[in-house]
Write a protein that holds these residues in place. Structure first.
Motif, PDB file in Angstrom:
ATOM      1  N   ALA A 110       0.828  -1.207   0.000  1.00  0.00           N
ATOM      2  CA  ALA A 110       0.000   0.000   0.000  1.00  0.00           C
ATOM      3  C   ALA A 110       0.862   1.258   0.000  1.00  0.00           C
ATOM      4  CB  ALA A 110      -0.946   0.003   1.196  1.00  0.00           C
ATOM      5  N   LEU A 111       1.964   1.234   0.745  1.00  0.00           N
ATOM      6  CA  LEU A 111       2.870   2.384   0.745  1.00  0.00           C
ATOM      7  C   LEU A 111       3.465   2.605  -0.644  1.00  0.00           C
ATOM      8  CD1 LEU A 111       4.729   1.899   4.145  1.00  0.00           C
ATOM      9  CD2 LEU A 111       3.119   3.720   3.558  1.00  0.00           C
ATOM     10  N   GLY A 112       3.830   1.517  -1.301  1.00  0.00           N
ATOM     11  CA  GLY A 112       4.355   1.617  -2.660  1.00  0.00           C
ATOM     12  C   GLY A 112       3.320   2.179  -3.618  1.00  0.00           C
ATOM     13  N   GLN A 113       2.077   1.714  -3.496  1.00  0.00           N
ATOM     14  CA  GLN A 113       0.994   2.228  -4.343  1.00  0.00           C
ATOM     15  C   GLN A 113       0.791   3.722  -4.099  1.00  0.00           C
ATOM     16  OE1 GLN A 113      -2.069  -0.418  -2.975  1.00  0.00           O
ATOM     17  NE2 GLN A 113      -1.827  -1.796  -4.734  1.00  0.00           N
ATOM     18  N   PHE A 114       0.860   4.110  -2.841  1.00  0.00           N
ATOM     19  CA  PHE A 114       0.702   5.519  -2.501  1.00  0.00           C
ATOM     20  C   PHE A 114       1.803   6.363  -3.134  1.00  0.00           C
ATOM     21  CE2 PHE A 114       1.833   9.076   0.269  1.00  0.00           C
ATOM     22  CZ  PHE A 114       0.661   9.818   0.200  1.00  0.00           C
ATOM     23  N   ALA A 149       1.218   6.681  -6.890  1.00  0.00           N
ATOM     24  CA  ALA A 149       0.103   7.593  -7.163  1.00  0.00           C
ATOM     25  C   ALA A 149       0.491   9.038  -6.854  1.00  0.00           C
ATOM     26  CB  ALA A 149      -1.122   7.189  -6.348  1.00  0.00           C
ATOM     27  N   SER A 150       1.286   9.238  -5.820  1.00  0.00           N
ATOM     28  CA  SER A 150       1.733  10.593  -5.473  1.00  0.00           C
ATOM     29  C   SER A 150       2.602  11.177  -6.583  1.00  0.00           C
ATOM     30  CB  SER A 150       2.518  10.587  -4.168  1.00  0.00           C
ATOM     31  OG  SER A 150       1.696  10.201  -3.107  1.00  0.00           O
ATOM     32  N   LYS A 151       3.500  10.359  -7.114  1.00  0.00           N
ATOM     33  CA  LYS A 151       4.350  10.810  -8.224  1.00  0.00           C
ATOM     34  C   LYS A 151       3.496  11.121  -9.449  1.00  0.00           C
ATOM     35  CE  LYS A 151       8.456  10.801  -6.554  1.00  0.00           C
ATOM     36  NZ  LYS A 151       9.170  12.051  -6.408  1.00  0.00           N
ATOM     37  N   LYS A 152       2.495  10.298  -9.690  1.00  0.00           N
ATOM     38  CA  LYS A 152       1.589  10.517 -10.813  1.00  0.00           C
ATOM     39  C   LYS A 152       0.864  11.860 -10.646  1.00  0.00           C
ATOM     40  CE  LYS A 152      -1.576   7.623 -13.398  1.00  0.00           C
ATOM     41  NZ  LYS A 152      -2.383   6.397 -13.333  1.00  0.00           N
ATOM     42  N   ALA A 153       0.410  12.122  -9.422  1.00  0.00           N
ATOM     43  CA  ALA A 153      -0.276  13.386  -9.142  1.00  0.00           C
ATOM     44  C   ALA A 153       0.670  14.566  -9.328  1.00  0.00           C
ATOM     45  CB  ALA A 153      -0.833  13.378  -7.718  1.00  0.00           C
ATOM     46  N   GLU A 154       1.903  14.407  -8.897  1.00  0.00           N
ATOM     47  CA  GLU A 154       2.897  15.469  -9.049  1.00  0.00           C
ATOM     48  C   GLU A 154       3.116  15.785 -10.530  1.00  0.00           C
ATOM     49  OE1 GLU A 154       7.632  15.952  -8.145  1.00  0.00           O
ATOM     50  OE2 GLU A 154       6.431  14.775  -6.732  1.00  0.00           O
ATOM     51  N   ALA A 207      -0.225  20.258 -15.866  1.00  0.00           N
ATOM     52  CA  ALA A 207      -1.584  20.809 -15.904  1.00  0.00           C
ATOM     53  C   ALA A 207      -2.558  19.855 -16.593  1.00  0.00           C
ATOM     54  CB  ALA A 207      -1.588  22.182 -16.572  1.00  0.00           C
ATOM     55  N   GLU A 208      -2.456  18.572 -16.272  1.00  0.00           N
ATOM     56  CA  GLU A 208      -3.335  17.544 -16.832  1.00  0.00           C
ATOM     57  C   GLU A 208      -4.414  17.190 -15.799  1.00  0.00           C
ATOM     58  OE1 GLU A 208      -0.505  14.470 -17.526  1.00  0.00           O
ATOM     59  OE2 GLU A 208       0.196  15.354 -19.409  1.00  0.00           O
ATOM     60  N   PHE A 209      -5.391  18.034 -15.678  1.00  0.00           N
ATOM     61  CA  PHE A 209      -6.374  17.876 -14.606  1.00  0.00           C
ATOM     62  C   PHE A 209      -7.594  17.056 -15.000  1.00  0.00           C
ATOM     63  CE2 PHE A 209      -4.151  21.905 -13.636  1.00  0.00           C
ATOM     64  CZ  PHE A 209      -3.535  21.482 -12.483  1.00  0.00           C
ATOM     65  N   GLU A 210      -7.676  16.614 -16.248  1.00  0.00           N
ATOM     66  CA  GLU A 210      -8.858  15.850 -16.668  1.00  0.00           C
ATOM     67  C   GLU A 210      -8.937  14.491 -15.976  1.00  0.00           C
ATOM     68  OE1 GLU A 210      -5.612  15.168 -19.716  1.00  0.00           O
ATOM     69  OE2 GLU A 210      -6.501  16.939 -18.845  1.00  0.00           O
ATOM     70  N   HIS A 211      -7.823  14.010 -15.453  1.00  0.00           N
ATOM     71  CA  HIS A 211      -7.807  12.712 -14.770  1.00  0.00           C
ATOM     72  C   HIS A 211      -7.658  12.853 -13.255  1.00  0.00           C
ATOM     73  CE1 HIS A 211      -7.553  10.765 -18.626  1.00  0.00           C
ATOM     74  NE2 HIS A 211      -6.512  11.508 -18.947  1.00  0.00           N
ATOM     75  N   LYS A 212      -7.995  14.011 -12.740  1.00  0.00           N
ATOM     76  CA  LYS A 212      -7.726  14.260 -11.312  1.00  0.00           C
ATOM     77  C   LYS A 212      -8.483  13.295 -10.398  1.00  0.00           C
ATOM     78  CE  LYS A 212     -11.154  17.762 -10.331  1.00  0.00           C
ATOM     79  NZ  LYS A 212     -11.465  19.117 -10.048  1.00  0.00           N
ATOM     80  N   GLN A 213      -9.742  12.976 -10.702  1.00  0.00           N
ATOM     81  CA  GLN A 213     -10.503  12.090  -9.822  1.00  0.00           C
ATOM     82  C   GLN A 213      -9.879  10.696  -9.791  1.00  0.00           C
ATOM     83  OE1 GLN A 213     -12.853  13.121  -7.691  1.00  0.00           O
ATOM     84  NE2 GLN A 213     -12.622  11.071  -6.845  1.00  0.00           N
ATOM     85  N   GLU A 214      -9.401  10.237 -10.929  1.00  0.00           N
ATOM     86  CA  GLU A 214      -8.744   8.933 -11.008  1.00  0.00           C
ATOM     87  C   GLU A 214      -7.487   8.916 -10.132  1.00  0.00           C
ATOM     88  OE1 GLU A 214      -6.074   6.756 -14.367  1.00  0.00           O
ATOM     89  OE2 GLU A 214      -7.970   7.623 -15.036  1.00  0.00           O
ATOM     90  N   VAL A 215      -6.701   9.985 -10.204  1.00  0.00           N
ATOM     91  CA  VAL A 215      -5.467  10.052  -9.427  1.00  0.00           C
ATOM     92  C   VAL A 215      -5.777  10.190  -7.939  1.00  0.00           C
ATOM     93  CG1 VAL A 215      -3.364  11.384  -9.018  1.00  0.00           C
ATOM     94  CG2 VAL A 215      -4.123  10.953 -11.359  1.00  0.00           C
ATOM     95  N   VAL A 216      -6.789  10.967  -7.607  1.00  0.00           N
ATOM     96  CA  VAL A 216      -7.179  11.103  -6.195  1.00  0.00           C
ATOM     97  C   VAL A 216      -7.596   9.742  -5.647  1.00  0.00           C
ATOM     98  CG1 VAL A 216      -8.943  12.072  -4.655  1.00  0.00           C
ATOM     99  CG2 VAL A 216      -7.799  13.548  -6.311  1.00  0.00           C
ATOM    100  N   GLU A 243      -6.556   6.848  -6.711  1.00  0.00           N
ATOM    101  CA  GLU A 243      -5.343   6.037  -6.602  1.00  0.00           C
ATOM    102  C   GLU A 243      -4.552   6.389  -5.343  1.00  0.00           C
ATOM    103  OE1 GLU A 243      -2.795   5.683 -10.062  1.00  0.00           O
ATOM    104  OE2 GLU A 243      -4.532   5.943 -11.365  1.00  0.00           O
ATOM    105  N   ILE A 244      -4.641   7.624  -4.903  1.00  0.00           N
ATOM    106  CA  ILE A 244      -3.947   8.043  -3.686  1.00  0.00           C
ATOM    107  C   ILE A 244      -4.723   7.601  -2.445  1.00  0.00           C
ATOM    108  CG2 ILE A 244      -3.307  10.066  -2.297  1.00  0.00           C
ATOM    109  CD1 ILE A 244      -2.521  11.438  -4.940  1.00  0.00           C
ATOM    110  N   LEU A 245      -6.043   7.762  -2.480  1.00  0.00           N
ATOM    111  CA  LEU A 245      -6.857   7.459  -1.300  1.00  0.00           C
ATOM    112  C   LEU A 245      -6.957   5.968  -1.001  1.00  0.00           C
ATOM    113  CD1 LEU A 245      -9.771  10.024  -1.626  1.00  0.00           C
ATOM    114  CD2 LEU A 245      -7.796  10.101  -0.102  1.00  0.00           C
ATOM    115  N   GLU A 246      -6.998   5.129  -2.013  1.00  0.00           N
ATOM    116  CA  GLU A 246      -7.163   3.692  -1.784  1.00  0.00           C
ATOM    117  C   GLU A 246      -6.057   3.103  -0.906  1.00  0.00           C
ATOM    118  OE1 GLU A 246      -7.417  -0.487  -4.235  1.00  0.00           O
ATOM    119  OE2 GLU A 246      -7.978   1.357  -5.266  1.00  0.00           O
ATOM    120  N   PRO A 247      -4.766   3.352  -1.204  1.00  0.00           N
ATOM    121  CA  PRO A 247      -3.749   2.792  -0.307  1.00  0.00           C
ATOM    122  C   PRO A 247      -3.779   3.407   1.089  1.00  0.00           C
ATOM    123  CG  PRO A 247      -2.706   4.007  -2.117  1.00  0.00           C
ATOM    124  CD  PRO A 247      -4.165   3.955  -2.384  1.00  0.00           C
ATOM    125  N   ILE A 248      -4.159   4.673   1.183  1.00  0.00           N
ATOM    126  CA  ILE A 248      -4.267   5.301   2.507  1.00  0.00           C
ATOM    127  C   ILE A 248      -5.353   4.590   3.320  1.00  0.00           C
ATOM    128  CG2 ILE A 248      -4.971   7.402   3.735  1.00  0.00           C
ATOM    129  CD1 ILE A 248      -3.559   8.992   1.505  1.00  0.00           C
TER     130      ILE A 248
END
Length: 83
Positions: free
Chosen positions: A20-24, A27-32, A38-47, A49-54
């Motif tokens: 889970a830490l690795g997944q986080f 996903a954090s790097k992907k969000a960065e 400025a690729e915000f069309e996939h923001k919900q998907e990335v969010v 991906e971050i929330l699931e491992p948390i």
């Protein structure tokens, strides 16, 4: 890292925590990158991906807490009746 994690997670859950830490981190790097480009069309998907491992890490921590509380309660009862 295992010694620090052992006080918060059950031994049998450590590999799940590390996954889970690795997944986080991924996903954090992907969000960065998304923010930098400025690729915000996939923001919900990335969010997600971050929330699931948390959420997984929090659930695994609750399992350890429940196990510790149960162990302490059983020890208290044992000492109360036998001690």
């Amino acid at each position: 890292m295992h010694n620090n994690l052992k006080s918060h997670y059950r031994d049998e859950d450590l590999s799940l925590v590390e996954t889970a830490l690795g997944q986080f981190l991924v996903a954090s790097k992907k969000a960065e990158r998304m923010i930098e480009n400025a690729e915000f069309e996939h923001k919900q998907e990335v969010v997600s991906e971050i929330l699931e491992p948390i959420e997984n890490i929090m659930m695994l921590n609750r399992r350890k807490i429940e196990e510790d509380v149960t162990t302490q309660a059983m020890e208290y009862v044992r000492n109360y009746y036998h001690g």
